[in-house]
Design a protein around this motif. Structure first.
Motif, PDB file in Angstrom:
ATOM      1  N   ASP A 315      40.022  44.351  35.319  1.00 35.01           N
ATOM      2  CA  ASP A 315      40.667  45.134  36.384  1.00 35.01           C
ATOM      3  C   ASP A 315      40.008  44.871  37.736  1.00 35.01           C
ATOM      4  O   ASP A 315      40.689  44.718  38.753  1.00 35.01           O
ATOM      5  N   GLU A 316      38.677  44.819  37.731  1.00 32.32           N
ATOM      6  CA  GLU A 316      37.961  44.544  38.982  1.00 32.32           C
ATOM      7  C   GLU A 316      38.248  43.136  39.468  1.00 32.32           C
ATOM      8  O   GLU A 316      38.370  42.892  40.674  1.00 32.32           O
ATOM      9  N   ALA A 318      41.005  41.511  39.038  1.00 30.73           N
ATOM     10  CA  ALA A 318      42.348  41.517  39.612  1.00 30.73           C
ATOM     11  C   ALA A 318      42.316  42.031  41.047  1.00 30.73           C
ATOM     12  O   ALA A 318      42.975  41.492  41.938  1.00 30.73           O
ATOM     13  N   ARG A 319      41.513  43.071  41.288  1.00 33.09           N
ATOM     14  CA  ARG A 319      41.420  43.615  42.643  1.00 33.09           C
ATOM     15  C   ARG A 319      40.727  42.644  43.585  1.00 33.09           C
ATOM     16  O   ARG A 319      41.146  42.469  44.732  1.00 33.09           O
ATOM     17  N   GLU A 320      39.667  42.012  43.102  1.00 28.68           N
ATOM     18  CA  GLU A 320      38.921  41.096  43.966  1.00 28.68           C
ATOM     19  C   GLU A 320      39.751  39.887  44.367  1.00 28.68           C
ATOM     20  O   GLU A 320      39.703  39.438  45.507  1.00 28.68           O
ATOM     21  N   THR A 321      40.516  39.350  43.440  1.00 33.15           N
ATOM     22  CA  THR A 321      41.271  38.138  43.742  1.00 33.15           C
ATOM     23  C   THR A 321      42.531  38.430  44.538  1.00 33.15           C
ATOM     24  O   THR A 321      43.170  37.516  45.043  1.00 33.15           O
ATOM     25  N   SER A 322      42.902  39.692  44.667  1.00 29.52           N
ATOM     26  CA  SER A 322      44.073  40.040  45.468  1.00 29.52           C
ATOM     27  C   SER A 322      43.729  40.157  46.951  1.00 29.52           C
ATOM     28  O   SER A 322      44.605  40.228  47.798  1.00 29.52           O
ATOM     29  N   ARG A 323      42.419  40.182  47.269  1.00 30.93           N
ATOM     30  CA  ARG A 323      41.989  40.286  48.662  1.00 30.93           C
ATOM     31  C   ARG A 323      41.887  38.898  49.288  1.00 30.93           C
ATOM     32  O   ARG A 323      41.621  37.916  48.627  1.00 30.93           O
ATOM     33  N   PRO A 352      46.524  34.592  46.215  1.00 30.35           N
ATOM     34  CA  PRO A 352      45.970  35.501  45.207  1.00 30.35           C
ATOM     35  C   PRO A 352      46.511  35.199  43.821  1.00 30.35           C
ATOM     36  O   PRO A 352      47.671  34.813  43.660  1.00 30.35           O
ATOM     37  N   THR A 354      47.359  36.639  40.034  1.00 26.18           N
ATOM     38  CA  THR A 354      47.605  37.858  39.291  1.00 26.18           C
ATOM     39  C   THR A 354      46.867  37.801  37.964  1.00 26.18           C
ATOM     40  O   THR A 354      47.029  36.860  37.199  1.00 26.18           O
ATOM     41  N   THR A 357      45.716  42.440  32.180  1.00 29.62           N
ATOM     42  CA  THR A 357      44.797  42.953  31.173  1.00 29.62           C
ATOM     43  C   THR A 357      45.600  43.252  29.924  1.00 29.62           C
ATOM     44  O   THR A 357      46.785  43.556  29.986  1.00 29.62           O
TER      45      THR A 357
END
Length: 381
Positions: A315-316, A318-323, A352, A354, A357
């Motif tokens: 999950d983390e 996914a958030r990091e690579t979306s920035r 980014p 996607t 999970t």
């Protein structure tokens, strides 16, 4: 540096290395022997040239210079006086010797239909010193646990070369095989069957099929076996609960890992990358990440002479690579200053990725019995 490793070198070269200062010997990582060029070593987070009396210098013109005779004798010792006996290793550019030490080779490539058949005129050697670091895994393992299934999550350990991936994966295998989970909530889990596919003979350093490193009591090793084929062989024949592989990156590796996932086997793997952005820039690794295969990512880095780690969940990730954030492409040298916000490079054009999970299958394990675990004291070192 062990005596058996020293004995690989011809006497005149060995006498130089034997005189290295003790603190250098205990942290020695690389010995670079190049024909008619300065002898160089890597230790801790530094590199230095070596004088004929074993002292260190930053000046190349003060260093001991190995000759063609030194290199020829070293190659003969590495290959046991039969280059043809290690032809496959020469084709891949390295030979692994007793103790798990990997010796990289540089010379002239001989091609066969456009592919490398073997090396000749070898004039460069990179002796990478393998050593176990018991306790390294205990710092990382608690962050990899899947408490619902009482085992580890699928995990990918990433770093540039020489940051400790193989050392870490070796000690994690030992912990899991021994049932030393290093977390109070994992008391009573017991150990898991571990299968190691050791393509480069570095993780286990097997001698005639027997590991020379401590990998715990419930560990089986396929030595010198290609990863993709070895994973499937392990699943079919040895019924592992956790499969361990080093340096994945080929499409066939990814397919074997997916097969292991569907067989209910957890995967602990390493890959070369300087960070998550590099993971998602490599098509094979990006495909596995996008499919939600890995529940944890462990990022290794050096700070001075110490290896530091960071654990990231899917999950983390996914958030990091979306920035869209600043980054430097590729790894930085060990002695480079820390990257500051002001000196970061804009990541123009980065798309980014996607990351999905997914729920992992539950490992079939007996429920803990309070009386038995209390008597046996399982789950702790």
């Amino acid at each position: 540096m062990t005596q058996s490793l020293l004995e690989l070198f011809p006497i005149s070269l060995r006498s130089v290395l034997e005189q290295l200062p003790t603190p250098v010997k205990t942290t020695l990582e690389e010995i670079r022997v190049r024909e008619n060029r300065p002898l160089e070593i890597g230790y801790g987070s530094r590199y230095s040239f070596v004088r004929a009396d074993g002292t260190l210098s930053e000046r190349e013109n003060e260093a001991f210079v190995p000759s063609r005779e030194h290199c020829k004798a070293l190659l003969e010792r590495i290959t046991h006086h039969s280059v043809y006996a290690v032809e496959e290793e020469l084709r891949r550019g390295f030979v692994t010797v007793s103790g798990g030490h990997r010796i990289g080779l540089a010379g002239r490539a001989v091609l066969d239909k456009g592919a490398v058949a073997h090396l000749k005129d070898i004039a460069g050697f990179n002796v990478r010193v393998a050593r176990a670091k018991v306790g390294f895994g205990s710092e990382v393992l608690p962050g990899l646990l899947d408490f619902g299934s009482r085992t580890i999550a699928h995990t990918l350990i990433v770093s540039p070369p020489q940051q400790g991936k193989t050392t870490l994966i070796r000690d994690l295998a030992r912990c899991i095989s021994s049932g030393h989970w290093h977390h109070p909530s994992a008391t009573g889990w017991g150990s898991r069957k571990v299968g190691i596919v050791d393509e480069r003979s570095e993780i286990a350093a097997s001698d005639k099929g027997v590991p020379t490193f401590d990998l715990g009591p419930r560990c089986d090793v396929l030595d010198a076996c290609p990863k993709a084929e070895g994973i499937m062989m392990m699943i079919r024949s040895m019924s592992p609960e956790v499969v361990v592989v080093d340096e994945i990156g080929r499409p066939e590796d990814a397919e074997a890992i997916r097969e292991a996932l569907h067989a209910g086997v957890r995967v602990l793997a390493t890959a070369h990358a300087s960070g998550l952005s590099d993971v998602f820039a490599r098509p094979v690794l990006a495909g596995l990440a996008a499919d939600g295969v890995f529940g944890r990512y462990v990022l290794l880095s050096r700070s001075g002479g110490k290896v530091e780690h960071r654990i990231i969940t899917a999950d983390e990730a996914a958030r990091e690579t979306s920035r869209r954030f600043g980054r430097t492409i590729g790894a930085t040298p060990r002695d480079a200053p820390p990257l500051t916000k002001a000196s970061s490079v804009p990541a123009e054009g980065i798309v980014p990725v996607t990351v999905n999970t997914r729920a992992m299958p539950t490992i079939r394990s007996p429920a803990p019995v309070a009386s038995l675990t209390a008597d046996r004291g399982e789950g702790h070192d």
